[in-house]
Every structure is written in structure tokens, then in C-alpha cells.
Design an enzyme around this catalytic site. Structure first.
Site, PDB file in Angstrom:
ATOM      1  N   LYS A   3      39.268  34.316  32.708  1.00 26.80           N
ATOM      2  CA  LYS A   3      37.971  34.964  32.966  1.00 26.80           C
ATOM      3  C   LYS A   3      37.145  34.003  33.816  1.00 26.80           C
ATOM      4  O   LYS A   3      36.636  33.006  33.325  1.00 26.80           O
ATOM      5  CB  LYS A   3      37.244  35.313  31.672  1.00 26.80           C
ATOM      6  CG  LYS A   3      36.023  36.191  31.916  1.00 26.80           C
ATOM      7  CD  LYS A   3      35.343  36.600  30.629  1.00 26.80           C
ATOM      8  CE  LYS A   3      34.303  37.675  30.883  1.00 26.80           C
ATOM      9  NZ  LYS A   3      33.335  37.326  31.928  1.00 26.80           N
ATOM     10  N   ARG A  31      29.288  44.104  41.675  1.00 23.53           N
ATOM     11  CA  ARG A  31      29.463  44.924  40.471  1.00 23.53           C
ATOM     12  C   ARG A  31      28.483  46.089  40.431  1.00 23.53           C
ATOM     13  O   ARG A  31      28.788  47.160  39.909  1.00 23.53           O
ATOM     14  CB  ARG A  31      29.284  44.028  39.237  1.00 23.53           C
ATOM     15  CG  ARG A  31      29.214  44.763  37.919  1.00 23.53           C
ATOM     16  CD  ARG A  31      29.203  43.767  36.783  1.00 23.53           C
ATOM     17  NE  ARG A  31      28.871  44.402  35.515  1.00 23.53           N
ATOM     18  CZ  ARG A  31      29.025  43.830  34.328  1.00 23.53           C
ATOM     19  NH1 ARG A  31      29.509  42.621  34.256  1.00 23.53           N
ATOM     20  NH2 ARG A  31      28.695  44.456  33.228  1.00 23.53           N
ATOM     21  N   GLU A  65      36.878  38.604  41.822  1.00 26.41           N
ATOM     22  CA  GLU A  65      35.644  37.830  41.788  1.00 26.41           C
ATOM     23  C   GLU A  65      35.648  36.866  42.962  1.00 26.41           C
ATOM     24  O   GLU A  65      36.698  36.536  43.521  1.00 26.41           O
ATOM     25  CB  GLU A  65      35.518  37.040  40.478  1.00 26.41           C
ATOM     26  CG  GLU A  65      35.423  37.924  39.254  1.00 26.41           C
ATOM     27  CD  GLU A  65      34.599  37.306  38.134  1.00 26.41           C
ATOM     28  OE1 GLU A  65      34.003  36.236  38.347  1.00 26.41           O
ATOM     29  OE2 GLU A  65      34.551  37.918  37.059  1.00 26.41           O
TER      30      GLU A  65
END
Length: 519
Positions: free
Chosen positions: A210, A230, A259
Site C-alpha cells: 500500500k 481519485r 499511484e
């Protein structure tokens, strides 16, 4: 539509816990709203402003404005007023914003003023969207809720789908498909308490790092590349590195999820604060790119060369991603084919520990047989992060607004300094239940040493346990640091202020990056 109608429905939705009643109230409101106004109405019900931040804080509401005698203000007029207010810049901007805000409030009745104050202050919370709003929209437009839900996922906006459905009928839902160049709401993860718990819930899975970066969605169509955040904001012009990386991929069309991160010389991810500031700025992009280059890291593939992969299982999407994207631009991941096997469980736990040691936030565990559920916090993705807590002292509290009017809400948090005093680290009103709000309002007034118009300053005696996601540097507070996503867990009346955590203990949570800047 009059703002009074929207404000009334908002109050009624907040006042009922019955889902069927919420759905009926919203369906009636949607039927009464013109298609052109629906996107704004729905955004307001969600507690957001289409304009984003408009430069108005709670201090702007310190002086009461006499309300209008009867409702005349329309939703369109409010939207236009807030758009104009958000555009104010330059010398004298604060005074001009206050003048415009006063004019808007003067045109509103008392109930409308209450709604506007809560809306602008971010305190409209009635659970009006998500599944309830989809069901209400389906009822208002005579459509299948499942079809409305899919259209919202792929259209990226409940307001856009609402406008099409109520303006053109159910047939309009068919045009909301996965289209290269039009962003879709990203899939989100639910939370698991540990890696073993996630393995038990999901079965065969992968464990992804993550990353502590900014979520991006990249659309490639030939030489044309578009990059979205996002929240579906387009940031293509700010991220030339991502555009170049996408153009280098061996595909004609692709939609990728991932990301963007800033990497230090040692390959470790720099603090989120730096990445976020870089993505959020459109000033001197070439200079910013040279000073802090960003790297895209992809973890999913939603479409490839004309094929929609949303319904494909995770294992297939990841296999196609590995064929398309070089390893250096893919997230680190571990496949767990048999979560019941002790060796694989141990490997998964070790992978999670290694991710934390590399400076990542934790891991996301994803079921191998699941599709990509755009716009949903799907049960097939489970994030596992360590819970960080500190015991801090309450230094002051601000009076709440909206449903928190009359109660002390926003807490000023402090850590112990070496000289025995306390340094403020920031504020939070998150995590407070109604019962806790009532208790702290009474207790903090007993500790008050000053009563400014905005709240109370108190003796530094009350210790509160705060959960947070990390610590970042900040020039806004005297200790030079502040907490990320702080929220109240509980009060610790069993502890005295001398037992609260120190500034040094807080600073120990800072990422070890000497290049980190302030806010």
C-alpha cells in the site's frame, strides 16, 4: 428549485434512520428537480461544493447575518454566488469574500442559512448518497437500480447520470460505458485488522504494497494520454513523467489504475506531503519536475486495446498488467494461492512487515477471483495498516456548527515540550460521537481559562487518545509537525497531562527524509 426545498429535504433525510423513507424523500426531490440542476443538488446533498475549496472558513460566520423573511433563493443562484466567491483573488480578497458571503446569507431564510453554513463548513452529513441515492434515482426515473449503479460507476458522477436519466429516460443509461478518456470512480478497499484476518476472509489472493502516494488513473489512446486523480480531477499537464511512461507502453489503448510517488535516492518513497504538493501545483511544472520527479506505480488494468476488463478476475487483470507494464512501474505483490498453508501465511505476514520497513503504509489484500468494482469500497479488497496512536492534551476547543451548534467540537491538540509546556500539533473534530460531544462540552467548560467568541481555552489537563495515519512537517504549528487524519478514540481520564506523549515522541513518527518540506 428553491434552496428551501433542498434544505428541507436534507433535514428530513438526516432525521430518519429508515432507508425506505430516505429513498422516498430523495426520489421526490429528484423528480421535482430540473435535469440541469440535478448535479448541483446531488453534490450539495453529499455535503460537497462543486467549486471545491472557496477560501471561506468558520471565522467568516462569526458575525450573524439577519435572515430573509421568505424563501426566494434558488439552487442556481447559490451555485453562481459560490462560483463567483471562489474566483476572488488578490489584494483585499478576504474582505471581498466576506462581503459576497454576507450578501448570500442575507438572501437566505434562517433554515437556508443553517444549511449553507453546514454545507460550506463541511458538516452536511446525512448519508444521502451511495446506495440510498442510487435507489432513489432509479425510483424517480423508472430504471433498474443495478443499471443506475453501473452507470454511476462508469460515468464517474451521480449527478451526470441523474441528469441523463431524468432528462432522457432509462435508455440514456446505456451510453455510460467504460470509455478511454472518461475517468471512472476508482475501486476502494475495506479494512481488515490483520493480514491473517484478510487471508481468511478472501481465500486465494495477492498481497500488494500500500503505497503512500497519490492515486491516479491513466487513460492512453494512441499518443493521447490523460491522467486523473481519485476525485476524477484531470492533472495531465502537471505530470509529464506519467504521460511519458504511459506513451512508452506497448499498447494502442489502455486504462490503468495506480499511484504516483516521489522516490528518494535510496529508492524509498518520500513523504506523502511532498507528492501531494507536487501533484496539486500547476506552477512551473518543468522546474517542479526537475526538483521532485514523480514515478507512476501501477497495480491494475481496467481496459486494454478495446477490451473492457472490469469484469475479468483479478488474476487475469494482473497477468495482462504484467505483460504491458515493466516491473519497475508495477507495485510489489505476493501471490497467496493457499491461504491455509502455514508457509504461505508466514510469507504474507513477512511481506507486510517488509512493506512497512520500506516506508509503505501497509498492504492491500485482493481476492484473485474478483472483478474490479468501480466506485465501490469492495469486500474483495482489504487494506491492512498499523494503527498509530498518541496520548495528547486538549489545549482548546471550538464551538460547533450545524448539528453541533451549542457543543464544543473541534479540539486543539498538544504534546509535551521539554520545558514542561505544551506545543499545539493541530485540530480534529473527527471520531466524536454525540455522547462524547456532550461530555466534553461540559468537561471542557469546567477547565476553561478563557472564553473567546470561537470557543474555550482550557487548562492543559485532559488527555485524549488520538489515532492518526502519520506525521508530517508543517510550518503552521510551533513544533514544526502536525498529524495526518487525526481522530478521537477515547479520553484517558486515568492519565494526567504529565503522562501525555512528548513532541520528541511525535517527531519520531516522521519519515526519515531530510528533504521533507513544510506546509
Amino acid at each position: 428549485m428553491l434552496l428551501a426545498e433542498l434544505a428541507r429535504t436534507s433535514r428530513e433525510v438526516a432525521a430518519t434512520t429508515a432507508r425506505s423513507q430516505k429513498t422516498a424523500l430523495l426520489a421526490d426531490l429528484f423528480r421535482a428537480t430540473g435535469p440541469a440542476e440535478l448535479p448541483v443538488v446531488i453534490t450539495y446533498l453529499a455535503g460537497r461544493l462543486p467549486q471545491g475549496r472557496i477560501g471561506v472558513g468558520w471565522t467568516s460566520f462569526a458575525e450573524p447575518v439577519p435572515p430573509a423573511a421568505r424563501p426566494t433563493l434558488t439552487v442556481r443562484q447559490v451555485d453562481a454566488a459560490l462560483t463567483g466567491l471562489a474566483a476572488v483573488r488578490g489584494t483585499g480578497a478576504q474582505a471581498e469574500r466576506r462581503r459576497r458571503l454576507t450578501g448570500l446569507l442575507a438572501a437566505a431564510t434562517a433554515p437556508e442559512q443553517e444549511f449553507l453554513v453546514r454545507l460550506i463548513g463541511g458538516e452536511v452529513r446525512q448519508g444521502a448518497l451511495d446506495a440510498v441515492a442510487v435507489d432513489a434515482l432509479a425510483a424517480a426515473g423508472g430504471a433498474d437500480p443495478a443499471e443506475v449503479r453501473r452507470a454511476v460507476m462508469l460515468g464517474g458522477s451521480l449527478g451526470a447520470v441523474a441528469g441523463a436519466l431524468l432528462g432522457e429516460g432509462p435508455a440514456a443509461l446505456a451510453r455510460f460505458t467504460l470509455t478511454v478518456g472518461r475517468p471512472v470512480l476508482p475501486m476502494l478497499a475495506q479494512t481488515a485488522g490483520s493480514v491473517p484476518e484478510a487471508l481468511d476472509r478472501l481465500g486465494p489472493c495477492v498481497v500488494d504494497e500500500k503505497l503512500d502516494g497519490v492515486r491516479i488513473q491513466v487513460h492512453r489512446d494512441g499518443a493521447l494520454v490523460r491522467v486523473y486523480t481519485r476525485t476524477l480531477e484531470e492533472v495531465t499537464a502537471r505530470l509529464p513523467e506519467v504521460v511519458a511512461a504511459a506513451r512508452a507502453l506497448p499498447a494502442g489503448q489502455a486504462v490503468l489504475d495506480g499511484e504516483v510517488v516521489a522516490l528518494g535516492p535510496d529508492g524509498r518513497t518520500r513523504p506523502f506531503q511532498q507528492t501531494s504538493a507536487r501533484v496539486g501545483s500547476s506552477l512551473d511544472v518543468p522546474g517542479a519536475t526537475e526538483a521532485l520527479p514523480l514515478t507512476p506505480v501501477f497495480f491494475d488494468l481496467l481496459a486494454l486495446d478495446g477490451r473492457d476488463l472490469l469484469a475479468a478476475p483479478t488474476a487475469e487483470r494482473h497477468a495482462r498488467l504484467a505483460e504491458l507494464v515493466p516491473a519497475g512501474l508495477r507495485v510489489r505483490r505476493l501471490t497467496v494461492a493457499d491461504p491455509a498453508a502455514p508457509a504461505e501465511r508466514a510469507a504474507a505476514a513477512a511481506f507486510a512487515e517488509q512493506a512497512l520497513a520500506r516506508g509503505q503504509e501497509g498492504v492491500v489484500v485482493k481476492a484473485l477471483d474478483a472483478g474490479y468494482t468501480a466506485g465501490r469500497r469492495g469486500a474483495s479488497w482489504l487494506k491492512v495498516k498499523p494503527v498509530l496512536t498518541l496520548d495528547l492534551v486538549v489545549l482548546a476547543a471550538e464551538w460547533g456548527h450545524g448539528r453541533r451548534t451549542g457543543r464544543l467540537s473541534n479540539l486543539h491538540l498538544g504534546a509535551r515540550r521539554e520545558d514542561g509546556g505544551f506545543a499545539m500539533l493541530g485540530k480534529t473534530f473527527k471520531g466524536l460521537t454525540d455522547a462524547l460531544l456532550g461530555w466534553q462540552t461540559e468537561r471542557l467548560q469546567e477547565l476553561a481559562v478563557a472564553r473567546p467568541s470561537w470557543g474555550v481555552e482550557v487548562r492543559p489537563e485532559l488527555v485524549v487518545e488520538i489515532a492518526f495515519d502519520g506525521v508530517q512537517r508543517s510550518t503552521r504549528y510551533p513544533a514544526g509537525v502536525t498529524l495526518r487524519f487525526a481522530r478521537v478514540l477515547r479520553y484517558r481520564e486515568d492519565k494526567g497531562a504529565a503522562e501525555a506523549d512528548t513532541v520528541a515522541a511525535v517527531r519520531a513518527f516522521l519519515p526519515s527524509d531530510p528533504a521533507a518540506g513544510g506546509t
